[in-house]
Design a protein around this motif. Structure first.
Motif, PDB file in Angstrom:
ATOM      1  N   CYS A  95       1.017  -1.042   0.277  1.00 21.78           N
ATOM      2  CA  CYS A  95       0.154   0.096   0.001  1.00 21.78           C
ATOM      3  C   CYS A  95       1.019   1.264   0.026  1.00 21.78           C
ATOM      4  N   CYS A  99       1.067   0.311  -4.661  1.00 21.56           N
ATOM      5  CA  CYS A  99      -0.301   0.031  -5.077  1.00 21.56           C
ATOM      6  C   CYS A  99      -0.764   1.572  -5.823  1.00 21.56           C
ATOM      7  N   ARG A 192      -6.104   9.653   0.925  1.00 20.28           N
ATOM      8  CA  ARG A 192      -6.434   8.172   0.559  1.00 20.28           C
ATOM      9  C   ARG A 192      -7.634   7.555   1.044  1.00 20.28           C
ATOM     10  N   TRP A 194     -10.256   5.884  -0.280  1.00 16.38           N
ATOM     11  CA  TRP A 194     -10.374   4.507  -0.897  1.00 16.38           C
ATOM     12  C   TRP A 194      -9.574   3.379   0.266  1.00 16.38           C
ATOM     13  N   CYS A 195      -8.371   3.807   0.357  1.00 18.98           N
ATOM     14  CA  CYS A 195      -7.596   2.776   1.265  1.00 18.98           C
ATOM     15  C   CYS A 195      -8.351   3.029   2.649  1.00 18.98           C
ATOM     16  N   CYS A 199     -11.129  -0.069   0.668  1.00 17.05           N
ATOM     17  CA  CYS A 199     -10.320  -1.219   0.119  1.00 17.05           C
ATOM     18  C   CYS A 199     -10.265  -2.574   0.660  1.00 17.05           C
TER      19      CYS A 199
END
Ligand code: SF4
Ligand code: SF4
Length: 281
Positions: A95, A99, A192, A194-195, A199
């Motif tokens: 990550c 990513c 971030r 989404w992270c 995710c």
């Protein structure tokens, strides 16, 4: 393994740009091949073949039928296994460094900081933010369950990573474009998003933070409480009050460590329990 020497922060940026460019080139080469244009010397590799999360969702299929899900490849399984072994030692290094979707959000975030300096990081109230950070485990459970039941790559329908690199192919569902658009807009205001919230692969790798052999550690005896490590952390983890960082949201970006954000040598390091005890003695 101890850290503390001056490091070059552009190393991480270089890795991020390199991986992003590589994935984009591979996606373009595959698409060109599909429409009849062959580029000499460049291999034709599907994005599914190099997505470690594909390896995770195919585990059930592999155990039940002995074969991979349609469109998947043994390489995804090998990458998944590699990612998990690395996570056992260093946490979600994938990550923090590799990513492409994580890097994409980070770069959009840099733009957001410039465009909306007063709103950036303040869109989601802290209580809601804390609760939402567990949502990604629900997403992980749902995706693994649905994939096992239906026997195909259901996540592709909403996967922003797939939409980002396959937008030209005509294979991307509108729902995936909508999610990518949402992630892009949100990234202008939230680091971030989404992270942090959605995710499923980040959720799985994040669990390794609880047991990783080399966590980020803060040495209380030399810490000057400047909180620069906290300010540098993209996941808003309070490194300045931690001993070993065991937060499930750490992405192993190492922005907080001595030589990067921490101004004191050998104070925020990446070390095992044994090394930390030797160092403190
Ligand atoms: S949490 Fe997910 S999107 Fe974010 S960096 Fe990790 S794998 Fe990529
Ligand atoms: S800044 Fe440190 S604590 Fe925060 S995510 Fe990166 S490595 Fe983890």
């Amino acid at each position: 393994m101890r850290t503390g020497k001056k490091r070059n922060p552009s190393f991480r940026t270089g890795v991020q740009i390199g991986v992003f460019a590589l994935v984009m080139i591979l996606a373009l080469v595959k698409w060109l091949k599909d429409i009849g244009v062959t580029i000499p010397l460049l291999p034709e590799i599907s994005l599914h073949a190099i997505c470690p999360f594909g390896g995770v969702v195919t585990v059930y299929e592999l155990l039940a039928t002995g074969s991979f899900l349609p469109k998947l490849h043994s390489a995804a399984f090998i990458l998944m296994a590699l990612g998990l072994v690395v996570a056992l030692f260093f946490g979600p290094l994938f990550c923090g460094y590799a990513c492409p979707l994580g890097s994409y959000q980070e770069w959009i975030g840099k733009l957001g900081r410039k465009l909306f300096p007063k709103r950036y990081g303040k869109l989601i109230p802290p209580g809601l933010d804390r609760a939402l950070r567990y949502l990604r485990y629900v997403v992980l459970a749902m995706v693994v369950y649905q994939t096992a039941v239906i026997g195909k790559l259901v996540f592709q329908e909403v996967d922003p990573y797939y939409a980002l690199f396959n937008f030209m192919t005509g294979e991307v569902a509108l729902s995936a474009f909508a999610v990518l658009f949402g992630v892009t807009v949100l990234s202008l205001f939230v680091e971030r998003p989404w992270c942090k919230y959605f995710c499923p692969y980040g959720a799985l790798l994040g669990l390794f933070n609880l047991i990783r052999i080399f966590p980020v550690r803060r040495k209380a005896s030399t810490c000057i409480h400047c909180k620069k490590c906290d300010k540098a952390c993209p996941m808003q983890i309070e490194v300045s009050t931690s001993g070993a960082v065991r937060d499930h949201q750490c992405i192993s970006c190492y922005r907080c460590v001595s030589g990067n954000a921490c101004p004191v040598d050998d104070t925020v390091t990446i070390s095992s329990v044994k090394e930390a005890e030797t160092h403190e003695a």
